[in-house]
Design an enzyme around this catalytic site. Structure first.
Site, PDB file in Angstrom:
ATOM      1  N   HIS A 155       0.816  -1.218   0.000  1.00  0.00           N
ATOM      2  CA  HIS A 155       0.000   0.000   0.000  1.00  0.00           C
ATOM      3  C   HIS A 155       0.849   1.267   0.000  1.00  0.00           C
ATOM      4  O   HIS A 155       0.362   2.330   0.373  1.00  0.00           O
ATOM      5  CB  HIS A 155      -0.921   0.005   1.224  1.00  0.00           C
ATOM      6  CG  HIS A 155      -1.958  -1.072   1.161  1.00  0.00           C
ATOM      7  ND1 HIS A 155      -2.337  -1.825   2.240  1.00  0.00           N
ATOM      8  CD2 HIS A 155      -2.669  -1.558   0.118  1.00  0.00           C
ATOM      9  CE1 HIS A 155      -3.250  -2.703   1.874  1.00  0.00           C
ATOM     10  NE2 HIS A 155      -3.475  -2.568   0.587  1.00  0.00           N
ATOM     11  N   HIS A 156       2.126   1.145  -0.405  1.00  0.00           N
ATOM     12  CA  HIS A 156       2.959   2.346  -0.374  1.00  0.00           C
ATOM     13  C   HIS A 156       2.471   3.381  -1.374  1.00  0.00           C
ATOM     14  O   HIS A 156       2.762   4.564  -1.258  1.00  0.00           O
ATOM     15  CB  HIS A 156       4.436   2.016  -0.627  1.00  0.00           C
ATOM     16  CG  HIS A 156       4.722   1.606  -2.033  1.00  0.00           C
ATOM     17  ND1 HIS A 156       4.310   0.406  -2.547  1.00  0.00           N
ATOM     18  CD2 HIS A 156       5.341   2.253  -3.039  1.00  0.00           C
ATOM     19  CE1 HIS A 156       4.680   0.342  -3.820  1.00  0.00           C
ATOM     20  NE2 HIS A 156       5.302   1.445  -4.146  1.00  0.00           N
ATOM     21  N   ARG A 157       1.723   2.907  -2.386  1.00  0.00           N
ATOM     22  CA  ARG A 157       1.029   3.820  -3.313  1.00  0.00           C
ATOM     23  C   ARG A 157      -0.373   3.259  -3.513  1.00  0.00           C
ATOM     24  O   ARG A 157      -0.563   2.042  -3.552  1.00  0.00           O
ATOM     25  CB  ARG A 157       1.721   3.839  -4.674  1.00  0.00           C
ATOM     26  CG  ARG A 157       3.097   4.429  -4.623  1.00  0.00           C
ATOM     27  CD  ARG A 157       3.163   5.734  -5.398  1.00  0.00           C
ATOM     28  NE  ARG A 157       4.422   6.396  -5.134  1.00  0.00           N
ATOM     29  CZ  ARG A 157       4.984   7.267  -5.947  1.00  0.00           C
ATOM     30  NH1 ARG A 157       4.410   7.573  -7.094  1.00  0.00           N
ATOM     31  NH2 ARG A 157       6.113   7.846  -5.627  1.00  0.00           N
ATOM     32  N   LYS A 196       7.034  -4.299 -10.283  1.00  0.00           N
ATOM     33  CA  LYS A 196       6.814  -3.894 -11.672  1.00  0.00           C
ATOM     34  C   LYS A 196       6.390  -2.426 -11.749  1.00  0.00           C
ATOM     35  O   LYS A 196       6.971  -1.641 -12.499  1.00  0.00           O
ATOM     36  CB  LYS A 196       5.702  -4.790 -12.251  1.00  0.00           C
ATOM     37  CG  LYS A 196       5.473  -4.694 -13.722  1.00  0.00           C
ATOM     38  CD  LYS A 196       4.306  -5.599 -14.172  1.00  0.00           C
ATOM     39  CE  LYS A 196       4.491  -7.052 -13.801  1.00  0.00           C
ATOM     40  NZ  LYS A 196       3.462  -7.933 -14.428  1.00  0.00           N
ATOM     41  N   LYS A 223      -3.074  -8.673  -6.923  1.00  0.00           N
ATOM     42  CA  LYS A 223      -3.433  -9.690  -7.921  1.00  0.00           C
ATOM     43  C   LYS A 223      -4.649 -10.441  -7.418  1.00  0.00           C
ATOM     44  O   LYS A 223      -4.863 -10.573  -6.214  1.00  0.00           O
ATOM     45  CB  LYS A 223      -2.274 -10.678  -8.105  1.00  0.00           C
ATOM     46  CG  LYS A 223      -2.332 -11.412  -9.408  1.00  0.00           C
ATOM     47  CD  LYS A 223      -1.835 -10.508 -10.517  1.00  0.00           C
ATOM     48  CE  LYS A 223      -1.515 -11.228 -11.786  1.00  0.00           C
ATOM     49  NZ  LYS A 223      -0.628 -10.405 -12.631  1.00  0.00           N
TER      50      LYS A 223
HETATM   51  N1  GLU Z   1      -2.005  -8.837 -15.534  1.00  0.00           N
HETATM   52  C1  GLU Z   1      -1.077  -7.910 -16.069  1.00  0.00           C
HETATM   53  C2  GLU Z   1       0.256  -8.040 -15.373  1.00  0.00           C
HETATM   54  O1  GLU Z   1       0.589  -9.062 -14.842  1.00  0.00           O
HETATM   55  C3  GLU Z   1      -1.616  -6.497 -16.132  1.00  0.00           C
HETATM   56  C4  GLU Z   1      -1.967  -5.870 -14.828  1.00  0.00           C
HETATM   57  C5  GLU Z   1      -2.712  -4.537 -14.955  1.00  0.00           C
HETATM   58  O2  GLU Z   1      -2.883  -4.049 -16.058  1.00  0.00           O
HETATM   59  O3  GLU Z   1      -3.101  -4.014 -13.898  1.00  0.00           O
HETATM   60  O4  GLU Z   1       1.068  -7.156 -15.392  1.00  0.00           O
END
Ligand code: GLU
Length: 471
Positions: A63-65, A93, A105
């Site tokens: 939750h840092h952003r 990422k 996720k």
């Molecule tokens: N499922 C994609 C990923 O693993 C896209 C995630 C997204 O667009 O929020 O990066």
């Protein structure tokens, strides 16, 4: 040592390795690494005369952003460990490519092929309702997107369900991304991950010094590529590398097996063949070389695993002959296999960099949704008129006429797709340059994945520190 390692543990190992090349305090590394919230859901759906209990998850890693961001996966492999690993990769990422979200996720443990469209819609709507009940979805809270086994259709169902509960919420269309273009989506999102893979490989291969170490000439043109998985990401990475990069696709792996053709495989023709016959096996000119993982071991310049995690393990790592591996899937190489590949001198472009194109364009979609207008709509005509004015002046001053073709080209504003693709291209190029700089600046950092983690973790740590949580 067993070939099996939990996916989340695998990510933790990478993080621990990278942490040793940073000055981040141990406790803060721990905070960065752990998953902040884990929601496990069970709900029933009706199948024929009976009921079935569906197992589902949503994990908010950091939750840092805010909001947190990440796809929803429909697959039989889904379990808590997998979703936690994928959520944590989303955090690294987003930070790496400067997309201002925390990682999340979701996953539903089903094989979508076993359900009717109506049942899938029921499952998706019920899952969304559970997320709403627990305050796990919203444009400022947590924003899902497509992942393995889901696409724009599911995102449209999620939006519709959300809006039914949050009627009148002005920014509700930003509660999910990867929506159909006609349902407040954005052009270019569907192919964004694959396109980003292409831009990332192209940028990496543009550095002549780095390529020389691999025994390669710079540039992607003419290089041989093997792709595992012809889903949305694998297909787009392959077709764009072929059409825009002039690369040669020599091997493909799919569920039904692997094929090889050193002369090159036309991806669109192969897709048409598979649609007709139900398989890639038997594609004219190609040789059937074995099961779904056989193509991974082909000799090639670039290997693109674009299916699921845990494809390259200690069982097959020694036999991989690629010079570059671009991890288009999340987690295709286990933490145990990674050192074996590095020892062989293979350059690995890590998942949380090379497949970041999807979330980058999701960010553009979210911005479009919150601003309630299409990029370019307000300024395009103004810009066109200003450029027209400049060209008129140039003609007047030089006495030379500019052709209509040149004039049209020089005065047009970018379309939404062009703007999206240019933002994506810039993100992939700049991020690679940042990773490479981190790698070159500290000669103790052993590889590109570690450099990428260092770069990403430093940004997350600095967010925490500036929040005042770790003064
Ligand atoms: N499922 C994609 C990923 O693993 C896209 C995630 C997204 O667009 O929020 O990066």
């Amino acid at each position: 040592m067993s070939a099996k390692i939990s996916f989340f543990k695998s990510v933790e190992q990478y993080v621990d390795k990278a942490a040793s090349y940073t000055d981040i305090p141990r406790g803060l590394v721990e905070q960065i690494r752990v998953c902040n919230l884990v929601l496990q859901i069970r709900f029933p759906i009706r199948v024929g005369d009976d009921y079935q209990v569906i197992e589902a998850y949503r994990v908010q890693h950091s939750h840092h952003r805010l909001p947190t961001k990440g796809g929803i996966r429909y697959a039989e492999s889904v379990d808590q460990d997998e979703v936690m690993a994928l959520a944590s990769l989303m955090t690294y990422k987003c930070a790496l490519v400067d997309v201002p979200f925390g990682g999340a996720k979701g996953g539903i443990r089903i094989n979508p092929a076993n359900y009717t469209v109506e049942q899938l819609q029921n499952i998706t709507r019920r899952y969304t309702t559970e997320l709403i009940k627990k305050n796990f979805i919203g444009p400022g809270i947590d924003v899902p997107a497509p992942d393995y086994g889901t696409g724009p259709r599911e995102m449209a169902w999620i939006l519709d369900t959300y809006q039914a509960f949050r009627h009148g919420e002005i920014d509700s269309i930003g509660c999910v991304t990867g929506k159909p273009v006609t349902q407040n989506g954005i052009r270019g999102r569907a192919e964004a991950t694959g396109r980003g893979v292409f831009y990332g490989i192209r940028e990496c291969m543009s550095h002549a010094d780095d390529m020389k170490k691999l025994g390669l000439s710079p540039g992607i043109a003419g290089k041989t590529i093997v792709v595992q998985g012809l889903g949305n990401v694998g297909y787009n990475a392959a077709i764009i590398s072929q059409l825009e990069g002039d690369a040669k696709i020599i091997g493909i792996a799919e569920r039904e097996g692997s094929i090889h053709d050193p002369k090159g495989i036309d991806i669109d023709k192969l897709m048409a063949f598979r649609k007709e016959t139900g398989s890639i096996i038997g594609y004219p000119g190609s040789t059937h070389i074995g099961g779904p993982s056989a193509a991974l071991e082909l000799e090639c310049d670039i290997l693109i695993p674009a299916a699921l995690e845990n494809q390259i393990t200690i069982d097959n790592a020694e036999r991989i002959k690629a010079k570059i591996i671009a991890e288009a899937a999340n987690g295709p190489i286990t933490a145990y296999a990674d050192p074996i590949l590095l020892k062989k001198g293979i350059l690995i472009l890590p998942d949380f960099y090379i497949n970041a194109g999807g979330v980058t364009v999701s960010y553009f979609e979210w911005l479009k949704n919150l601003s309630h207008h299409r990029f370019g709509r307000i300024q395009n005509r103004f810009q066109h008129n200003a450029f027209e004015g400049i060209l008129n002046k140039v003609e007047e001053m030089t006495g030379k006429q500019i052709t209509k073709r040149d004039r049209d080209f020089l005065t047009r504003g970018g379309t939404e797709l062009e703007l999206v693709n240019s933002g994506l291209e810039d993100t992939m190029i700049t991020s690679y340059q940042q990773i490479r700089e981190t790698f070159l600046q500290n000669n103790k950092i052993p590889d590109i994945r570690t450099a990428a983690f260092v770069s990403s973790m430093n940004k997350i740590a600095s967010d925490y520190i500036s929040m005042g949580i770790f003064p």
